[in-house]
Design a protein around this motif. Structure first.
Motif, PDB file in Angstrom:
ATOM      1  N   THR A  60       1.018  -1.096   0.046  1.00 47.07           N
ATOM      2  CA  THR A  60      -0.067   0.034  -0.128  1.00 47.07           C
ATOM      3  C   THR A  60       1.069   1.227   0.057  1.00 47.07           C
ATOM      4  OG1 THR A  60      -1.557  -1.347   1.256  1.00 47.07           O
ATOM      5  CG2 THR A  60      -1.741   1.158   1.250  1.00 47.07           C
ATOM      6  N   GLU A  61       0.613   2.102  -0.892  1.00 45.12           N
ATOM      7  CA  GLU A  61       1.507   3.352  -1.118  1.00 45.12           C
ATOM      8  C   GLU A  61       0.467   4.452  -0.988  1.00 45.12           C
ATOM      9  OE1 GLU A  61       5.247   2.019  -3.639  1.00 45.12           O
ATOM     10  OE2 GLU A  61       3.659   3.265  -4.682  1.00 45.12           O
ATOM     11  N   VAL A  62       0.837   5.596  -0.361  1.00 48.84           N
ATOM     12  CA  VAL A  62      -0.024   6.954  -0.415  1.00 48.84           C
ATOM     13  C   VAL A  62       0.635   8.133  -0.982  1.00 48.84           C
ATOM     14  CG1 VAL A  62      -1.030   8.635   1.351  1.00 48.84           C
ATOM     15  CG2 VAL A  62      -0.843   6.270   1.823  1.00 48.84           C
ATOM     16  N   TRP A  70       4.902   8.765  -4.480  1.00 52.59           N
ATOM     17  CA  TRP A  70       4.230   7.705  -3.654  1.00 52.59           C
ATOM     18  C   TRP A  70       5.007   7.286  -2.580  1.00 52.59           C
ATOM     19  CZ3 TRP A  70      -0.479   6.625  -4.663  1.00 52.59           C
ATOM     20  CH2 TRP A  70      -1.266   7.173  -5.859  1.00 52.59           C
ATOM     21  N   ASN A  86      -8.619   4.832   6.546  1.00 50.79           N
ATOM     22  CA  ASN A  86      -8.781   5.578   5.438  1.00 50.79           C
ATOM     23  C   ASN A  86      -9.862   6.728   5.417  1.00 50.79           C
ATOM     24  OD1 ASN A  86      -6.248   4.610   4.319  1.00 50.79           O
ATOM     25  ND2 ASN A  86      -7.490   3.468   3.024  1.00 50.79           N
ATOM     26  N   HIS A 104      -4.495   6.660  -2.690  1.00 54.46           N
ATOM     27  CA  HIS A 104      -3.397   5.441  -2.351  1.00 54.46           C
ATOM     28  C   HIS A 104      -3.730   4.578  -3.557  1.00 54.46           C
ATOM     29  CE1 HIS A 104      -7.466   4.808  -0.375  1.00 54.46           C
ATOM     30  NE2 HIS A 104      -7.277   3.442  -0.574  1.00 54.46           N
TER      31      HIS A 104
END
Length: 185
Positions: A60-62, A70, A86, A104
């Motif tokens: 998971t990347e934001v 990212w 989230n 994300h």
């Protein structure tokens, strides 16, 4: 309505190239797009609780708004039995933008399977009004399901969420895109 979803990413054959960059890239600078498990998005409702796969939590990347990079989720900051929360676009609107919905995505960092549990919660009632004035470009109007809504500055939570769901289908209607853009701008 709240709902639960199982985000399953099957094991990949070793021949599949993951395309992982050495350092986080900006959206514009990504030389090769990493293999995505789920593309860039912001959750629609108010809050989503995510229970990461304990055996394979990576991926998971934001999107960091200021740098447009990212950023991998800092797994060392999440307790072993913890959940990720989230915030969604509806909550962002209801708080006047004070709480922001995070964009994300999920990238495949390894070939192992992954299963995360996603629970969408705290969805406002269907008739709650979302005000698009702060997010609407001057001079634009909104058309929903063929009915003119020119001059309107708000829609219901149900109209918005239904349009976001329909956008995931192959037979996407441009009126749905206009509705979502009206709020998401």
């Amino acid at each position: 309505k709240a709902g639960i979803r199982f985000a399953y990413y099957p094991e990949l054959d070793d021949s599949v190239k993951l395309n992982m960059p050495a350092a986080p890239a900006t959206m514009e600078q990504e030389e090769s797009t990493p293999l995505l498990g789920y593309g860039a998005h912001a959750d629609s409702a108010s809050m989503v609780f995510l229970r990461l796969d304990q055996e394979n939590p990576e991926g998971t990347e934001v999107l960091h708004k200021a740098t447009q990079r990212w950023i991998p989720m800092p797994l060392d900051k999440i307790p072993e039995d913890g959940v990720v929360v989230n915030l969604g676009t509806v909550l962002s609107l209801l708080t006047g933008g004070r709480w922001q919905a995070a964009v994300h995505r999920v990238v495949r960092r390894n070939h192992r399977e992954r299963l995360s549990i996603v629970y969408g919660a705290l969805v406002p009632r269907n008739g709650a009004i979302l005000d698009g004035r702060r997010h609407r470009m001057e001079g634009t109007s909104l058309e929903l399901s063929g009915k003119e809504r020119a001059g309107k500055t708000s829609i219901t939570v149900k109209e918005y969420l239904d349009a976001r769901v329909r956008l995931q289908r192959p037979e996407t209607d441009l009126a749905d895109q206009a509705l979502v853009d009206f709020i998401d701008r």
